[in-house]
Motif scaffolding. Structure first.
Motif: not given
Length: 257
Positions: A168-172
């Motif tokens: 999720k962090l990488e997506e953000e």
């Protein structure tokens, strides 16, 4: 360490001193709940510094300052017949007993997570309309983000594994880059906030307190930068006149220290 009788005597001594100060000291007489508020916040941060520094001499001193504030508030409350030190203490005792049915009743729990979940469920039963109701509005944003995520995790609204949070962090981060490339300042700020929120959640899943981690880095940076400043002074130079390459030499030295 002091026994229970000595501990109670110390609290009684503090209550007596507070009464005397409130009656006789011009400054103490003037204080109100509102005038003490910012001082209490300051004392809390000073305690936080002492804890992060693991300064076992300063921690009890800062705790004493906070205890003084609690007694001060209690004294002011007693003067208006709204509350006193006994009602404060009894209130928290009643809450602790109510929120720990696995200790004071017949509820069974298997681990810390169930304790936290029960805690939030009990708060809702007590009349809270949201699990987020107890998050103070005036908390600094980073701390508030952590508390929000702790609260919702307590009722099961959270990722199951750290790997999921990392994804999720990488997506953000990817979404942030899109807005950086587009140059929309408002959207950049919004996506940057999402990145920070996800990073706080990732820290939670790694067992890292984000506020403590960031403050640790702040202290480390300050120490290294001040070393750099001292070296520049030894050379008779101003930092602004040094090249980045020159500064980097002493920065690397500071990292080894």
């Amino acid at each position: 360490m002091n026994n229970r009788k000595e501990q109670l005597a110390a609290i009684d001594r503090l209550l007596t001193i507070m009464q005397e100060l409130r009656e006789q000291c011009p400054w103490d007489k003037k204080q109100t709940l509102e005038s003490l508020r910012h001082l209490t916040i300051e004392e809390t941060y000073e305690l936080g510094d002492a804890i992060l520094d693991k300064n076992m001499e300063e921690i009890p001193k800062e705790l004493g300052d906070l205890l003084l504030h609690i007694v001060f508030y209690a004294k002011i409350g007693s003067e208006t017949n709204d509350f006193d030190i006994a009602s404060i203490a009894n209130g928290i005792c009643d809450k602790l007993i109510s929120r720990h049915p696995h200790i004071y009743a017949d509820v069974k729990v298997k681990d810390e997570e169930e304790v936290k979940a029960n805690w939030e469920a009990l708060k809702l039963k007590e009349g809270k309309t949201s699990v987020l109701e107890g998050v103070p509005k005036s908390l600094p944003a980073l701390v508030k983000s952590q508390r929000i995520q702790d609260k919702v995790a307590g009722i099961g609204f959270d990722w199951e594994r750290p790997e999921q949070v990392k994804e999720k962090l990488e997506e953000e981060l990817a979404e942030l880059q899109v807005e950086v490339d587009a140059g929309d300042r408002d959207k950049i700020e919004a996506e940057f906030g999402d990145v920070l929120f996800s990073l706080v959640n990732y820290g939670k899943h790694l067992g890292v307190n984000p506020e403590d981690a960031l403050e640790r880095t702040n202290k480390k940076f300050i120490k290294r930068f001040q070393y750099l400043e001292s070296k520049a002074k030894e050379l008779g130079k101003e930092l602004r006149d040094m090249t980045l390459a020159e500064m980097d030499v002493y920065w690397e030295e500071a990292k080894k220290g």
